[in-house]
Design a protein around this motif. Structure first.
Motif, PDB file in Angstrom:
ATOM      1  N   TYR A 278       0.921  -1.326  -0.036  1.00  0.00           N
ATOM      2  CA  TYR A 278      -0.148  -0.059  -0.038  1.00  0.00           C
ATOM      3  C   TYR A 278       0.869   1.296   0.066  1.00  0.00           C
ATOM      4  N   LEU A 279       2.011   1.210   0.802  1.00  0.00           N
ATOM      5  CA  LEU A 279       2.980   2.446   0.763  1.00  0.00           C
ATOM      6  C   LEU A 279       3.379   2.703  -0.698  1.00  0.00           C
ATOM      7  N   ASP A 280       4.197   1.729  -1.273  1.00  0.00           N
ATOM      8  CA  ASP A 280       4.254   1.633  -2.452  1.00  0.00           C
ATOM      9  C   ASP A 280       3.658   1.954  -3.659  1.00  0.00           C
ATOM     10  N   GLN A 281       2.375   2.033  -3.576  1.00  0.00           N
ATOM     11  CA  GLN A 281       1.367   2.435  -4.740  1.00  0.00           C
ATOM     12  C   GLN A 281       0.881   3.722  -4.126  1.00  0.00           C
ATOM     13  N   GLY A 282       1.194   4.329  -3.011  1.00  0.00           N
ATOM     14  CA  GLY A 282       0.698   5.482  -2.504  1.00  0.00           C
ATOM     15  C   GLY A 282      -0.760   5.668  -2.181  1.00  0.00           C
ATOM     16  N   SER A 283      -1.229   4.499  -1.545  1.00  0.00           N
ATOM     17  CA  SER A 283      -2.617   4.317  -1.201  1.00  0.00           C
ATOM     18  C   SER A 283      -2.988   5.163   0.032  1.00  0.00           C
ATOM     19  N   TYR A 284      -1.857   5.143   0.909  1.00  0.00           N
ATOM     20  CA  TYR A 284      -2.263   5.859   2.227  1.00  0.00           C
ATOM     21  C   TYR A 284      -2.174   7.243   2.023  1.00  0.00           C
ATOM     22  N   ALA A 285      -3.237   8.092   2.073  1.00  0.00           N
ATOM     23  CA  ALA A 285      -3.050   9.690   1.629  1.00  0.00           C
ATOM     24  C   ALA A 285      -2.003  10.106   2.858  1.00  0.00           C
ATOM     25  N   THR A 286      -1.127  11.204   2.533  1.00  0.00           N
ATOM     26  CA  THR A 286       0.125  11.948   3.462  1.00  0.00           C
ATOM     27  C   THR A 286      -0.595  13.031   3.978  1.00  0.00           C
ATOM     28  N   ASP A 287      -1.782  13.525   3.553  1.00  0.00           N
ATOM     29  CA  ASP A 287      -2.553  14.645   4.427  1.00  0.00           C
ATOM     30  C   ASP A 287      -3.998  14.233   4.116  1.00  0.00           C
ATOM     31  N   PRO A 288      -4.756  14.866   5.080  1.00  0.00           N
ATOM     32  CA  PRO A 288      -6.167  14.721   4.947  1.00  0.00           C
ATOM     33  C   PRO A 288      -7.043  15.495   3.866  1.00  0.00           C
ATOM     34  N   ILE A 289      -6.495  16.167   3.136  1.00  0.00           N
ATOM     35  CA  ILE A 289      -6.999  17.150   2.012  1.00  0.00           C
ATOM     36  C   ILE A 289      -7.566  16.463   0.954  1.00  0.00           C
ATOM     37  N   LEU A 290      -9.170  16.596   0.459  1.00  0.00           N
ATOM     38  CA  LEU A 290      -9.741  15.889  -0.365  1.00  0.00           C
ATOM     39  C   LEU A 290      -9.900  16.951  -1.738  1.00  0.00           C
ATOM     40  N   ASP A 291      -9.147  16.809  -2.719  1.00  0.00           N
ATOM     41  CA  ASP A 291      -9.070  17.703  -3.516  1.00  0.00           C
ATOM     42  C   ASP A 291     -10.269  17.584  -4.772  1.00  0.00           C
ATOM     43  N   GLU A 292     -10.513  18.435  -5.424  1.00  0.00           N
ATOM     44  CA  GLU A 292     -11.748  18.731  -6.282  1.00  0.00           C
ATOM     45  C   GLU A 292     -11.195  17.525  -7.451  1.00  0.00           C
ATOM     46  N   ALA A 293      -9.975  17.585  -7.802  1.00  0.00           N
ATOM     47  CA  ALA A 293      -9.703  16.717  -8.924  1.00  0.00           C
ATOM     48  C   ALA A 293     -10.151  14.994  -8.651  1.00  0.00           C
ATOM     49  N   GLU A 294      -9.593  14.715  -7.382  1.00  0.00           N
ATOM     50  CA  GLU A 294     -10.125  13.293  -6.994  1.00  0.00           C
ATOM     51  C   GLU A 294     -11.498  13.134  -6.833  1.00  0.00           C
ATOM     52  N   TRP A 295     -12.186  14.176  -6.516  1.00  0.00           N
ATOM     53  CA  TRP A 295     -13.809  13.941  -6.458  1.00  0.00           C
ATOM     54  C   TRP A 295     -14.281  13.990  -7.485  1.00  0.00           C
ATOM     55  N   ASN A 296     -13.732  14.550  -8.757  1.00  0.00           N
ATOM     56  CA  ASN A 296     -14.327  14.399 -10.103  1.00  0.00           C
ATOM     57  C   ASN A 296     -13.898  13.092 -10.725  1.00  0.00           C
ATOM     58  N   GLN A 297     -12.652  12.507 -10.222  1.00  0.00           N
ATOM     59  CA  GLN A 297     -12.522  11.217 -10.711  1.00  0.00           C
ATOM     60  C   GLN A 297     -13.258  10.246 -10.169  1.00  0.00           C
ATOM     61  N   LEU A 298     -13.592  10.426  -8.835  1.00  0.00           N
ATOM     62  CA  LEU A 298     -14.758   9.389  -8.078  1.00  0.00           C
ATOM     63  C   LEU A 298     -15.766   9.266  -8.877  1.00  0.00           C
ATOM     64  N   GLN A 299     -16.492  10.674  -9.001  1.00  0.00           N
ATOM     65  CA  GLN A 299     -17.796  10.558  -9.856  1.00  0.00           C
ATOM     66  C   GLN A 299     -17.641  10.128 -11.326  1.00  0.00           C
ATOM     67  N   ASP A 300     -16.565  10.213 -12.035  1.00  0.00           N
ATOM     68  CA  ASP A 300     -16.195   9.550 -13.379  1.00  0.00           C
ATOM     69  C   ASP A 300     -16.356   8.006 -13.283  1.00  0.00           C
ATOM     70  N   ILE A 301     -15.915   7.445 -12.148  1.00  0.00           N
ATOM     71  CA  ILE A 301     -16.021   5.964 -11.943  1.00  0.00           C
ATOM     72  C   ILE A 301     -17.208   5.538 -11.600  1.00  0.00           C
ATOM     73  N   MET A 302     -18.146   6.323 -10.899  1.00  0.00           N
ATOM     74  CA  MET A 302     -19.587   6.171 -10.549  1.00  0.00           C
ATOM     75  C   MET A 302     -20.189   6.045 -11.732  1.00  0.00           C
ATOM     76  N   ASP A 303     -19.985   7.176 -12.703  1.00  0.00           N
ATOM     77  CA  ASP A 303     -20.911   7.457 -13.847  1.00  0.00           C
ATOM     78  C   ASP A 303     -20.709   6.170 -14.908  1.00  0.00           C
TER      79      ASP A 303
END
Length: 330
Positions: A278-303
């Motif tokens: 998980y560390l090697d592929q960057g799964s653990y967020a290193t800070d708690p900020i949820l940015d808008e690009a990530e939010w849009n990618q989530l919705q693309d996947i849901m769509d």
């Protein structure tokens, strides 16, 4: 008379001490996590290292299997904070909730599943999945949506190009594959590493790497709680950030040692290997900020999975104030 004054003074001091103790009592926050997963390592580190206590919080953690059940507990005030996929906040919003569920601190930033083949395949390509029996995750959940997103990215129609099984409960998927169901399976760690060690299966691809950065698991609460308990939420987010930074700056073995009590049935070497993956592929967020690009990618996947009625407003369902303040040390 002096004795009466002394007694009165002593009583007054005692009352003041009690009041002082009450005023400094830690704020209690109940977390409901959707599953017990080493994918949430920074949370367990924050608990074990005392980061929540240092922040003046009394955190109670419970595991509530199923995103719908976690949301029910949150909406009915059975818990104050939910740790679950961001898609659940969108589902609640789509149902017209008067008190929106708001994402305020991100914990993981990729899908956490891996494609495991029954046979070892040194030169794997996704085309090999065509015509196979694929044991996937529950429909509508983020693992399944991310899995289907990746398959479609590789020009595979999950409904027609393979035999997709997705009616098995999350907790039974690994056991079903181990007992002979499917040629491929979508698994979280540590099951993926355990299957490799036991020769049951072999990791051939990462859905986390393939699907990109998304707000996969996030702390959320009701808007009303966020408004009334802003100071407590800030303390909570600060502690989460300390946990994230600790995991990012320590070895997989050190993290595995700290969180081992939460996974007593998992061998230490498997736990360490899973954390490393998980560390090697960057799964653990290193800070708690949820940015808008990530939010849009989530919705693309849901769509693409057919689970999104309409795009959800980032400004309404995400609040980065606490995460940004935590990162800035405020």
């Amino acid at each position: 008379m002096k004795r009466l004054i002394s007694v009165g003074l002593a009583a007054g001091l005692a009352v003041m001490a009690v009041l002082a103790g009450c005023s400094s009592a830690p704020e209690k926050i109940r977390i409901g996590e959707v599953t017990r997963s080493l994918f949430y390592a920074p949370q367990y580190v924050a608990l074990e290292k005392g980061f929540f206590k240092e922040a003046g919080l009394d955190v109670e953690l419970s595991t509530i299997p199923g995103g719908d059940k976690v949301m029910s507990a949150l909406l009915s005030s059975g818990i104050e904070v939910a740790l679950v996929g961001s898609e659940t906040s969108i589902y609640v919003s789509q149902q017209g909730a008067a008190d929106p569920v708001v994402n305020f601190a991100q914990l993981t930033q990729t899908d956490g599943t891996f494609l495991v083949a029954r046979k070892k395949e040194d030169n794997f390509s996704f085309d090999q999945l065509k015509g196979s029996v694929f044991l996937g995750q529950r429909k509508g959940g983020m693992p399944q949506m991310a899995g289907e997103y990746v398959l479609k990215k590789h020009n595979i129609n999950p409904q027609s190009d393979l035999q997709l099984i997705q009616n098995i409960e999350f907790k039974n998927i690994a056991a079903s594959f181990a007992s002979g169901t499917g040629e491929y399976v979508q698994l979280f760690e540590p099951e993926a590493s355990r299957f490799e060690q036991e020769g049951i299966g072999h990791v051939v691809a990462s859905f986390g790497k393939e699907s990109g950065t998304v707000p996969y698991t996030v702390y959320m609460t009701k808007q009303s709680y966020l408004d009334s308990k802003a100071a407590a939420i800030q303390k909570f987010t600060n502690a989460v950030y300390k946990g994230q930074q600790w995991v990012a700056s320590h070895s997989p073995k050190e993290t595995a040692d700290v969180i081992g009590k939460y996974f007593e049935s998992i061998k230490p070497d498997i736990l360490e290997n899973a954390v490393k993956r998980y560390l090697d592929q960057g799964s653990y967020a290193t800070d708690p900020i949820l940015d808008e690009a990530e939010w849009n990618q989530l919705q693309d996947i849901m769509d693409k999975a057919g689970e999104l009625k309409q795009r959800a407003d980032y400004a309404k369902l995400v609040n980065t104030t606490f995460a940004k303040a935590a990162k800035e040390g405020k």
